[in-house]
Design a protein around this motif. Structure first.
Motif, PDB file in Angstrom:
ATOM      1  N   GLY A   1      14.958  -1.744  24.192  1.00  0.00           N
ATOM      2  CA  GLY A   1      14.358  -1.203  22.977  1.00  0.00           C
ATOM      3  C   GLY A   1      15.244  -0.174  22.297  1.00  0.00           C
ATOM      4  O   GLY A   1      15.365  -0.155  21.066  1.00  0.00           O
ATOM      5  N   VAL A   2      15.879   0.690  23.100  1.00  0.00           N
ATOM      6  CA  VAL A   2      16.796   1.691  22.532  1.00  0.00           C
ATOM      7  C   VAL A   2      18.015   1.001  21.927  1.00  0.00           C
ATOM      8  O   VAL A   2      18.486   1.368  20.841  1.00  0.00           O
ATOM      9  CB  VAL A   2      17.215   2.718  23.607  1.00  0.00           C
ATOM     10  N   LEU A   3      18.543  -0.013  22.616  1.00  0.00           N
ATOM     11  CA  LEU A   3      19.686  -0.750  22.066  1.00  0.00           C
ATOM     12  C   LEU A   3      19.313  -1.454  20.760  1.00  0.00           C
ATOM     13  O   LEU A   3      20.138  -1.542  19.842  1.00  0.00           O
ATOM     14  CB  LEU A   3      20.206  -1.754  23.093  1.00  0.00           C
ATOM     15  N   ALA A   4      18.063  -1.937  20.659  1.00  0.00           N
ATOM     16  CA  ALA A   4      17.610  -2.541  19.401  1.00  0.00           C
ATOM     17  C   ALA A   4      17.618  -1.502  18.287  1.00  0.00           C
ATOM     18  O   ALA A   4      17.939  -1.815  17.129  1.00  0.00           O
ATOM     19  CB  ALA A   4      16.214  -3.138  19.580  1.00  0.00           C
ATOM     20  N   TRP A   5      17.264  -0.266  18.625  1.00  0.00           N
ATOM     21  CA  TRP A   5      17.308   0.825  17.640  1.00  0.00           C
ATOM     22  C   TRP A   5      18.742   1.009  17.126  1.00  0.00           C
ATOM     23  O   TRP A   5      18.958   1.218  15.920  1.00  0.00           O
ATOM     24  CB  TRP A   5      16.799   2.114  18.281  1.00  0.00           C
ATOM     25  N   PHE A   6      19.729   0.939  18.025  1.00  0.00           N
ATOM     26  CA  PHE A   6      21.131   1.051  17.595  1.00  0.00           C
ATOM     27  C   PHE A   6      21.439  -0.032  16.564  1.00  0.00           C
ATOM     28  O   PHE A   6      22.096   0.226  15.549  1.00  0.00           O
ATOM     29  CB  PHE A   6      22.066   0.912  18.800  1.00  0.00           C
ATOM     30  N   GLY A   7      20.987  -1.250  16.850  1.00  0.00           N
ATOM     31  CA  GLY A   7      21.238  -2.326  15.901  1.00  0.00           C
ATOM     32  C   GLY A   7      20.539  -2.103  14.576  1.00  0.00           C
ATOM     33  O   GLY A   7      21.109  -2.344  13.508  1.00  0.00           O
ATOM     34  N   ASP A   8      19.294  -1.616  14.626  1.00  0.00           N
ATOM     35  CA  ASP A   8      18.527  -1.398  13.394  1.00  0.00           C
ATOM     36  C   ASP A   8      19.190  -0.374  12.484  1.00  0.00           C
ATOM     37  O   ASP A   8      19.146  -0.494  11.251  1.00  0.00           O
ATOM     38  CB  ASP A   8      17.108  -0.927  13.733  1.00  0.00           C
ATOM     39  N   TYR A   9      19.810   0.651  13.084  1.00  0.00           N
ATOM     40  CA  TYR A   9      20.330   1.757  12.283  1.00  0.00           C
ATOM     41  C   TYR A   9      21.852   1.769  12.190  1.00  0.00           C
ATOM     42  O   TYR A   9      22.442   2.704  11.632  1.00  0.00           O
ATOM     43  CB  TYR A   9      19.822   3.091  12.840  1.00  0.00           C
ATOM     44  N   GLY A  10      22.501   0.745  12.742  1.00  0.00           N
ATOM     45  CA  GLY A  10      23.944   0.608  12.554  1.00  0.00           C
ATOM     46  C   GLY A  10      24.784   1.578  13.353  1.00  0.00           C
ATOM     47  O   GLY A  10      25.938   1.828  13.004  1.00  0.00           O
TER      48      GLY A  10
END
Length: 256
Positions: free
Chosen positions: A212-221
């Motif tokens: 989930g945290v890694l998905a956040w990285f993807g969402d915010y670049g």
């Protein structure tokens, strides 16, 4: 010495049917030295077996059907049966436990998809720590982590911060590290800017929050940098698994 084919010898096809194996399997076991034919025709290379070899062939087939590795089967056939089978059983049991953990994670994903964790940006200071390391594979992470914790028990107390450190990219083999904060620690845990989220639940489900945290990285670049940090916020000896809290932190390489 050439041994003539007799009624006491079975051609490989008949022997394979007797032992519920394939001709290809028998040839492979011969090549490995697990089950050598009683006689091989020097002209044709055709293999022949004695009926008395069926018991060994059936044992090999049974062990392989139970996913006992060939290396363990070889030990059984050479007379080291009990130890080899106990070790094989332990490996299978560990694999079953890993698959059960995977099923529980899968149930969570089926029910709710990839978690959308609340992620915050935090600034962590450098910390002096004592650190233990243990070689691991993706399948042995829990055991390696437990071994590290065991070596640090004498340095732990309720008010001591304990941090697990795990690679961002899982190779075939890597080091698992566990650190405990101490003013006189002989290692320095670097500080920096981290994406942080709190996982609530069993340790075996922390992977959901990490993803989930890694998905956040993807969402915010942003760009993540390892290792993944797991900061254990309560004592598993007195806290039910469903109430365990773990702060998951991944360093932000290019904070904005």
């Amino acid at each position: 010495m050439v041994v003539p084919v007799s009624e006491d010898l079975l051609p490989i096809g008949r022997f394979a049917r007797l032992c519920r194996l394939t001709v290809k399997q028998l040839r492979h076991y011969d090549d490995l030295g697990l089950l050598v034919p009683a006689w091989t025709d020097p002209a044709s290379g055709y293999r022949y077996y004695r009926p008395s070899q069926a018991r060994d062939a059936l044992l090999i087939g049974l062990l392989r059907a139970m996913d006992v590795p060939l290396s363990s089967v070889a030990r059984v056939m050479s007379g080291d049966g009990p130890d080899a089978l106990r070790e094989a059983r332990d490996r299978i049991e560990a694999d079953v436990a890993r698959r059960r953990r995977g099923l529980r994670l899968l149930d969570r994903v089926v029910a709710g998809g990839l978690p959308e964790n609340e992620v915050s940006i935090v600034r962590e200071p450098p910390r002096r720590v004592f650190m233990a390391r243990e070689a691991a594979t993706p399948e042995t992470i829990p055991d390696a982590t437990g071994a590290c914790v065991g070596r640090l028990l004498s340095r732990m107390s309720p008010d001591v911060l304990m941090i697990g450190l795990f690679p961002l990219d899982m190779a075939e083999e890597f080091d698992v590290r566990v650190a405990v904060e101490a003013a006189d620690g002989d290692d320095l845990l670097p500080g920096g800017t981290f994406a942080s989220s709190v996982h609530v639940g069993p340790y075996e489900e922390i992977a959901l929050t990490v993803h989930g945290v890694l998905a956040w990285f993807g969402d915010y670049g942003h760009t993540p940098a390892g290792p993944v940090r797991e900061v254990y916020l309560n004592d598993p000896a007195v806290t039910p698994p469903e109430r365990l809290e773990t702060r998951v932190q991944i360093r932000v390489e290019d904070p904005q």
